[in-house]
Write a protein that holds these residues in place. Structure first.
Motif, mmCIF file in Angstrom:
data_model
loop_
_atom_site.group_PDB
_atom_site.id
_atom_site.type_symbol
_atom_site.label_atom_id
_atom_site.label_comp_id
_atom_site.label_asym_id
_atom_site.label_seq_id
_atom_site.Cartn_x
_atom_site.Cartn_y
_atom_site.Cartn_z
ATOM 1 N N UNK A 320 -6.120 -4.189 -22.263
ATOM 2 C CA UNK A 320 -6.939 -5.189 -21.585
ATOM 3 C C UNK A 320 -6.321 -5.585 -20.246
ATOM 4 N N UNK A 321 -7.068 -6.334 -19.447
ATOM 5 C CA UNK A 321 -6.537 -6.849 -18.187
ATOM 6 C C UNK A 321 -5.288 -7.675 -18.471
ATOM 7 N N UNK A 322 -4.267 -7.489 -17.638
ATOM 8 C CA UNK A 322 -3.029 -8.234 -17.833
ATOM 9 C C UNK A 322 -2.065 -7.581 -18.795
ATOM 10 N N UNK A 323 -2.405 -6.395 -19.311
ATOM 11 C CA UNK A 323 -1.519 -5.742 -20.274
ATOM 12 C C UNK A 323 -0.352 -5.038 -19.604
ATOM 13 N N UNK A 324 -0.439 -4.819 -18.286
ATOM 14 C CA UNK A 324 0.657 -4.178 -17.559
ATOM 15 C C UNK A 324 0.388 -2.740 -17.158
ATOM 16 N N UNK A 325 -0.863 -2.267 -17.335
ATOM 17 C CA UNK A 325 -1.199 -0.865 -17.051
ATOM 18 C C UNK A 325 -0.920 -0.507 -15.590
ATOM 19 N N UNK A 326 -1.515 -1.268 -14.681
ATOM 20 C CA UNK A 326 -1.365 -0.963 -13.253
ATOM 21 C C UNK A 326 0.081 -1.152 -12.801
ATOM 22 N N UNK A 327 0.743 -2.182 -13.311
ATOM 23 C CA UNK A 327 2.144 -2.413 -12.950
ATOM 24 C C UNK A 327 3.005 -1.228 -13.348
#
Length: 543
Positions: A320-327
């Motif tokens: 979900x959003x905020x899970x750290x995928x993009x980071x």
């Protein structure tokens, strides 16, 4: 249909452009009865949103005009209606949820002020009464810690939270008709399911009618009583939801129904070399407080993750959003600071300085989620693609670089003759192809694809996935594919990482993760993604 709440009859919309008149909507007719949900479906550019904006007369006049047609609400003609009439109906009897809440909410005003404005204008409430009603609405739409959120600004909320605020604003005056324009397009599957359930519950609670605009047929099957299918400004098919899905008559409707991303991931060679590897990677952001701005805690955006991507392999990252995928993706590219070893093509790069990294940038590229935001509006497509060639000194002459641009545009399915146009002159799918071409022209070994299909129509998504697979096969590219759309991830990934709150919940071969997930959280994601179309499919029709 007896006494429809809304009646659109033979509506046409033209736009004046430098190249002449564009006929965006051509003789469209539909009705919305009291208490029903009508879905307008079709791909980008089909005229869905233009038709919806015409109802509230929100199109930019005189650029847009109506050469013909009629729009009546409870018998009142809205086309050409006086401003006073429109003001009394907008936000009061007819409310609208716009597609992108981040651009629809005022970044300079907090949430309380924005919802209060609706109540002041239409209800004349006092400030204390408006505050109480705003709090009631935020709780009604399920916004956690509603009281604490009153003073929050849009950028401080997640995508799902912003969408709930938009819904609260739309419902402030308990409208008779709610126009929802792609209200869940960019949301995670679990948040999407929550928002759809919320809208359905609120519709029943307030006895509203709904005009639901989307390109996602899974949502339509769950939400709508009737469907109108639009293509190139015209309604090509309409009828009850079950009829449209079970026995579509028009070729375009069949095309939409068959446009799910499909196929399977390409298998890398057994001896494929490792391109990227991280071991116990961490990205912590400090939380500062007090007058001295001392660090009191950390946001653990990526908390000890090990990833390996081989040549010709795709590793999907979901959550979900905020899970750290993009980071995670940005850290692997050394675009943000991190702790832990990062190996790229056999070389440790975690401690390299900017100058040392620059030669490697050619071989590690990124395609961002929103190509409209990541492509410079002041540069032509040729200039955008050429920029990396110039930075890395590729191509001895302008003519040589131009030939490279032509070649890569052909590879991604774009007409090279359009290379001197600008991003705003292209569709969303075409812009995403430009973003892929910009990365591909440097012939990289590793590409991070950050939500590259989330805002695209299903048919365009399928085209982009096919394109990425073809390019991967041709150049043995290694992909880190970040997405919240599990259907897309399944169509392209060999391995899958499921993330939540910066940690790995589950990790393994794609078939295992999708067909036999071990963790409850993974099972919940799968249920939200793959059961969305099935859950309540018959209920919406019978309502």
């Amino acid at each position: 249909m007896a006494d429809p709440l809304l009646k659109v009859d033979n509506l046409s919309v033209d736009f004046s452009t430098p190249g002449g008149v564009m006929h965006a909507v051509k003789g469209v007719s539909f009705e919305v009865a009291k208490g029903e949900t009508l879905a307008l479906v079709g791909e980008s550019g089909s005229g869905k949103s233009v038709s919806a904006l015409s109802i509230l007369q929100l199109l930019p006049y005189p650029v847009a005009r109506h050469p013909g047609g009629s729009i009546t609400f409870e018998g009142t003609e809205l086309l050409g209606a006086p401003d006073a009439t429109l003001r009394s109906i907008r936000g009061n009897d007819i409310a609208m949820i716009f597609q992108e809440p981040m651009t629809s909410l005022n970044p300079l005003h907090n949430i309380e002020k924005q919802i209060n404005e609706v109540l002041f204008v239409h209800k004349g409430l006092s400030k204390p009464a408006a505050r109480a009603r705003t709090l009631e609405l935020l709780k009604l739409v399920g916004l956690a810690d509603a009281e604490k959120r009153l003073n929050a600004y849009p950028h401080e909320l997640s995508g799902g939270q912003r969408q709930r605020v938009m819904i609260a604003m739309a419902l402030a005056n308990e409208p008779k008709l709610l126009v929802a324009d792609e209200p869940t397009t960019a949301l995670d599957v679990t948040i999407q399911a929550q928002i759809l359930e919320l809208l359905d519950d609120l519709k029943q609670k307030f006895g509203m009618s709904m005009l639901f605009i989307t390109h996602d047929l899974g949502i339509v099957q769950k939400m709508a009583d009737r469907v109108c299918v639009m293509n190139q400004g015209e309604i090509v098919e309409h009828g009850p939801t079950r009829q449209i899905f079970e026995s579509p008559s028009h070729a375009y409707t069949k095309h939409l129904l068959d446009a799910e991303p499909s196929g399977t991931a390409l298998a890398p060679a057994n001896d494929a070399p490792r391109i990227v590897h991280t071991d116990d990677l961490k990205v912590y952001f400090p939380i500062k407080a007090g007058v001295m701005r001392r660090t009191v805690d950390h946001v653990k955006a990526v908390d000890g993750i090990t990833v390996e991507v081989r040549e010709g392999e795709t590793v999907g990252v979901v959550g979900e959003s905020g899970s750290g995928k993009t980071t995670l993706g940005l850290a692997m590219l050394r675009l943000i600071s991190s702790d832990g070893p990062i190996e790229f093509d056999g070389r440790q790069i975690e401690d390299l300085q900017t100058k040392q990294l620059r030669p490697l940038r050619r071989e590690m590229q990124v395609v961002f989620q929103d190509p409209y935001g990541s492509l410079s509006p002041r540069m032509s497509i040729a200039q955008i693609i050429e920029e990396g060639l110039k930075v890395h000194g590729i191509g001895a002459t302008a003519a040589e670089r131009d030939q490279m641009i032509v070649t890569v545009m052909q590879e991604v399915g774009l007409d090279p003759a359009t290379r001197h146009r600008y991003p705003h002159e292209f569709s969303g799918g075409q812009r995403q192809r430009v973003a892929i071409a910009r990365a591909l022209v440097l012939r990289p070994k590793f590409i991070v694809l950050d939500e590259p299909t989330s805002a695209l129509d299903r048919s365009v998504q399928a085209q982009i996935i096919d394109l990425l697979r073809d390019l991967q096969e041709k150049y043995k590219l290694a992909y880190l594919f970040i997405s919240h759309d599990l259907k897309v991830v399944r169509a392209i990934s060999n391995q899958v990482i499921v993330m939540r709150n910066g940690k790995v919940v589950e990790q393994g071969p794609a078939d295992q993760i999708f067909d036999a997930p071990r963790e409850d959280y993974t099972r919940a994601l799968m249920a939200a993604a793959f059961d969305l179309a099935a859950v309540g499919a018959g209920e919406a029709v019978a309502t």
